[in-house]
Motif scaffolding. Structure first.
Motif, PDB file in Angstrom:
ATOM      1  N   PHE A 150       0.624  -1.101   0.058  1.00 31.55           N
ATOM      2  CA  PHE A 150      -0.165  -0.015   0.034  1.00 31.55           C
ATOM      3  C   PHE A 150       0.818   1.173   0.031  1.00 31.55           C
ATOM      4  O   PHE A 150       0.291   2.060  -0.821  1.00 31.55           O
ATOM      5  CB  PHE A 150      -0.940  -0.090   1.231  1.00 31.55           C
ATOM      6  CG  PHE A 150      -2.150  -0.982   1.057  1.00 31.55           C
ATOM      7  CD1 PHE A 150      -3.211  -0.745  -0.157  1.00 31.55           C
ATOM      8  CD2 PHE A 150      -2.443  -1.822   1.914  1.00 31.55           C
ATOM      9  CE1 PHE A 150      -3.963  -1.500  -0.332  1.00 31.55           C
ATOM     10  CE2 PHE A 150      -3.486  -2.477   1.868  1.00 31.55           C
ATOM     11  CZ  PHE A 150      -4.369  -2.389   0.959  1.00 31.55           C
ATOM     12  N   GLU A 151       1.826   1.168   0.740  1.00 33.53           N
ATOM     13  CA  GLU A 151       2.960   2.470   0.736  1.00 33.53           C
ATOM     14  C   GLU A 151       3.528   2.591  -0.504  1.00 33.53           C
ATOM     15  O   GLU A 151       3.730   3.851  -0.920  1.00 33.53           O
ATOM     16  CB  GLU A 151       4.109   2.168   1.746  1.00 33.53           C
ATOM     17  CG  GLU A 151       4.805   3.656   1.923  1.00 33.53           C
ATOM     18  CD  GLU A 151       4.134   4.657   2.384  1.00 33.53           C
ATOM     19  OE1 GLU A 151       4.214   5.762   1.882  1.00 33.53           O
ATOM     20  OE2 GLU A 151       2.940   4.569   3.242  1.00 33.53           O
ATOM     21  N   ARG A 193       0.837   4.117  -2.687  1.00 34.87           N
ATOM     22  CA  ARG A 193       0.517   5.625  -2.437  1.00 34.87           C
ATOM     23  C   ARG A 193       1.876   6.497  -3.206  1.00 34.87           C
ATOM     24  O   ARG A 193       1.843   7.656  -3.776  1.00 34.87           O
ATOM     25  CB  ARG A 193       0.589   5.904  -0.969  1.00 34.87           C
ATOM     26  CG  ARG A 193      -0.691   5.839  -0.397  1.00 34.87           C
ATOM     27  CD  ARG A 193      -0.645   6.309   0.991  1.00 34.87           C
ATOM     28  NE  ARG A 193      -1.318   5.300   1.945  1.00 34.87           N
ATOM     29  CZ  ARG A 193      -0.845   4.438   2.711  1.00 34.87           C
ATOM     30  NH1 ARG A 193       0.349   4.376   3.007  1.00 34.87           N
ATOM     31  NH2 ARG A 193      -1.731   3.667   3.421  1.00 34.87           N
ATOM     32  N   THR A 194       2.940   5.784  -2.970  1.00 36.85           N
ATOM     33  CA  THR A 194       4.213   6.617  -3.590  1.00 36.85           C
ATOM     34  C   THR A 194       4.023   6.800  -5.036  1.00 36.85           C
ATOM     35  O   THR A 194       4.083   7.852  -5.750  1.00 36.85           O
ATOM     36  CB  THR A 194       5.545   5.814  -3.193  1.00 36.85           C
ATOM     37  OG1 THR A 194       5.488   5.982  -1.842  1.00 36.85           O
ATOM     38  CG2 THR A 194       6.507   6.523  -3.919  1.00 36.85           C
ATOM     39  N   ILE A 232       1.214   7.022  -6.855  1.00 35.02           N
ATOM     40  CA  ILE A 232       0.080   7.727  -7.137  1.00 35.02           C
ATOM     41  C   ILE A 232       0.715   9.193  -6.926  1.00 35.02           C
ATOM     42  O   ILE A 232       0.327  10.069  -7.692  1.00 35.02           O
ATOM     43  CB  ILE A 232      -1.190   7.514  -6.310  1.00 35.02           C
ATOM     44  CG1 ILE A 232      -1.737   6.282  -6.692  1.00 35.02           C
ATOM     45  CG2 ILE A 232      -1.889   8.568  -6.189  1.00 35.02           C
ATOM     46  CD1 ILE A 232      -2.758   5.696  -5.536  1.00 35.02           C
ATOM     47  N   LYS A 233       1.663   9.309  -5.879  1.00 34.85           N
ATOM     48  CA  LYS A 233       2.053  10.726  -5.700  1.00 34.85           C
ATOM     49  C   LYS A 233       3.034  11.278  -6.956  1.00 34.85           C
ATOM     50  O   LYS A 233       2.724  12.497  -7.523  1.00 34.85           O
ATOM     51  CB  LYS A 233       2.769  10.875  -4.407  1.00 34.85           C
ATOM     52  CG  LYS A 233       2.042  10.771  -3.197  1.00 34.85           C
ATOM     53  CD  LYS A 233       2.779  10.926  -1.976  1.00 34.85           C
ATOM     54  CE  LYS A 233       1.905  10.631  -0.707  1.00 34.85           C
ATOM     55  NZ  LYS A 233       2.817  10.665   0.469  1.00 34.85           N
ATOM     56  N   ARG A 288       0.523  11.845  -9.910  1.00 33.59           N
ATOM     57  CA  ARG A 288       0.067  13.313  -9.694  1.00 33.59           C
ATOM     58  C   ARG A 288       1.019  14.473 -10.020  1.00 33.59           C
ATOM     59  O   ARG A 288       0.758  15.290 -10.703  1.00 33.59           O
ATOM     60  CB  ARG A 288      -0.446  13.429  -8.149  1.00 33.59           C
ATOM     61  CG  ARG A 288      -1.218  14.697  -8.147  1.00 33.59           C
ATOM     62  CD  ARG A 288      -1.684  14.871  -6.508  1.00 33.59           C
ATOM     63  NE  ARG A 288      -0.662  14.565  -5.751  1.00 33.59           N
ATOM     64  CZ  ARG A 288      -0.659  14.375  -4.356  1.00 33.59           C
ATOM     65  NH1 ARG A 288      -1.856  14.011  -3.819  1.00 33.59           N
ATOM     66  NH2 ARG A 288       0.391  14.293  -3.827  1.00 33.59           N
TER      67      ARG A 288
END
Length: 91
Positions: free
Chosen positions: A45-46, A49-50, A52-53, A56
């Motif tokens: 999950f981490e 998230r990385t 996705i950042k 973005r």
């Protein structure tokens, strides 16, 4: 992630049961590799998230990049343009 941790705690409590149940649990644990999965899921999950950042940041930079569709000329911040062009991995 709290759900995963509470599930792991409940799993550990089940290990304390009698031998027959412990043997059944051990078979399930080995079959589904539960200890490995309980350790790897939060890490996965981490990583997500990385990722996705990063996506973005790339999209934000692409939106800020000037397009040829603009007819009139405008002043722009060269430093911001360079930053948007050279999106680097912060790691």
């Amino acid at each position: 992630m709290a759900d995963i941790q509470s599930a792991n705690q409940a799993y550990e409590a089940l290990i304390e049961l009698n031998n027959e149940t412990q043997q059944k649990i051990a078979v399930i644990e080995q079959r589904y590799d539960l200890r490995y999965r309980s350790n790897r899921v939060p890490v996965s999950f981490e990583w997500a998230r990385t990722g996705i950042k990063r996506i973005r940041t790339i999209i934000k930079s692409m939106k800020a990049f000037p397009h040829n569709e603009q007819v009139e000329r405008n002043f722009s911040d060269i430093n911001q343009g360079i930053d948007n062009t050279l999106v680097c991995d912060p790691l």
